[in-house]
Scaffold this active site. Structure first.
Site, PDB file in Angstrom:
ATOM      1  N   ASP A  22      -3.510   5.162  32.848  1.00 34.50           N
ATOM      2  CA  ASP A  22      -2.306   4.379  32.555  1.00 34.50           C
ATOM      3  C   ASP A  22      -2.784   2.986  33.501  1.00 34.50           C
ATOM      4  O   ASP A  22      -3.226   3.137  34.649  1.00 34.50           O
ATOM      5  CB  ASP A  22      -1.230   4.924  33.072  1.00 34.50           C
ATOM      6  N   HIS A  39      -7.719  -3.352  28.475  1.00 35.53           N
ATOM      7  CA  HIS A  39      -8.248  -1.986  27.651  1.00 35.53           C
ATOM      8  C   HIS A  39      -9.795  -2.133  27.810  1.00 35.53           C
ATOM      9  O   HIS A  39     -10.328  -0.906  27.882  1.00 35.53           O
ATOM     10  CB  HIS A  39      -7.407  -2.171  26.513  1.00 35.53           C
ATOM     11  N   LEU A 133     -21.026  18.702  29.487  1.00 33.27           N
ATOM     12  CA  LEU A 133     -19.527  18.548  29.597  1.00 33.27           C
ATOM     13  C   LEU A 133     -19.014  18.321  28.267  1.00 33.27           C
ATOM     14  O   LEU A 133     -19.263  17.834  27.098  1.00 33.27           O
ATOM     15  CB  LEU A 133     -19.237  17.223  30.378  1.00 33.27           C
TER      16      LEU A 133
END
Ligand code: FPP
Length: 244
Positions: A22, A39, A133
């Site tokens: 955020d 962004h 991962l």
């Protein structure tokens, strides 16, 4: 999934870290830049988080990239976010694959542009056998909707006579969520100082430790991740039991 942690040494990292990324808009606004710039920098921070998670030995990293509520944003911003996702997957997939990362996407993908649906399928297929991962990207994800869908599937199973209502337990329920096979997050991080879950993994986060950090997502680095993990390792998780 099982509620008990998959590690027992305090020095071990969390198995699964989930992040609500955020603050992209505020990062841009503070610099007099369009939201898109925030962004864009946010997508760079994704790369930092992935590298950081791999080097810290985290097994699962789940990122909230686009919520089912994000469609309410202006069309240009939605298109920008979809565009960034295209760029990210196209640009990073080879590197992620080379680094043994397994990509998985959760959320309702039927409403996404068809080329993005194809990208998702291709990325998941290509990295399916990787054992490093596990990078889980929540895209058009909404937790309430996920739970309602699980209820529908279970109701159909009961109606078809395949299971009895009494056989539905937490494990059976979790098997119908989009995170089936993924352990629940040990740690949730939300950046930018906001302190809410925003419909992110409401079932799966029931026992997670929560970390709300003031850093805006585009400024989030591997060091911020390492600090959140170190703070997590000092916490005592009791799962409803008393202290030892
Ligand atoms: C919240 O910031 C962030 C989002 C809604 C999108 C997150 C997307 C990215 C980090 C980039 C693309 C992702 C990937 C996986 C490549 P906000 O816009 O709500 O910020 P604000 O609260 O400051 O306005």
């Amino acid at each position: 999934m099982a509620l008990a942690p998959a590690y027992d040494e305090p020095s071990n990292p969390p198995v699964h870290v989930a992040i609500i990324m955020d603050g992209n808009g505020r990062w841009a606004k503070a610099r007099g830049l369009p939201r898109f710039a925030g962004h864009q920098r946010g997508a760079e921070a994704v790369r930092e988080a992935v590298e950081g998670a791999s080097s810290l030995g985290i097994r699962y990293l789940t990122l909230y990239a686009f919520s089912s509520e994000n469609w309410k944003r202006p069309e240009t911003e939605v298109n920008d976010l979809m565009g960034l996702l295209r760029v990210y997957v196209n640009r990073e997939l080879a590197d992620l694959h080379r680094n043994d990362v397994r990509l998985r996407f959760i959320g309702d993908h039927a409403a996404l542009p068809s080329d993005i649906q194809n990208l998702i399928t291709g990325a998941q297929d290509r990295t399916r056998d990787n054992s490093g991962l596990n990078l889980v990207i929540a895209l058009n994800y909404g937790g309430h909707n996920e739970i309602v869908n699980a209820c529908r599937e279970l109701a159909s199973e009961v109606k078809a006579g395949r299971i009895e209502p009494g056989e539905i337990d937490e494990l059976a329920f979790a098997a119908h969520l989009s995170t089936n096979g993924i352990p629940d997050p040990d740690l949730l991080i939300r950046t930018s100082g906001e302190q809410r879950l925003s419909n992110f993994l409401p079932w799966q986060l029931a026992y997670s430790e929560l970390a709300f950090v003031d850093t805006l997502w585009p400024d989030f680095t591997q060091e911020h991740l390492a600090k959140a993990v170190a703070d997590f390792q000092k916490r005592e998780r009791r799962y409803g039991a008393t202290t030892a």
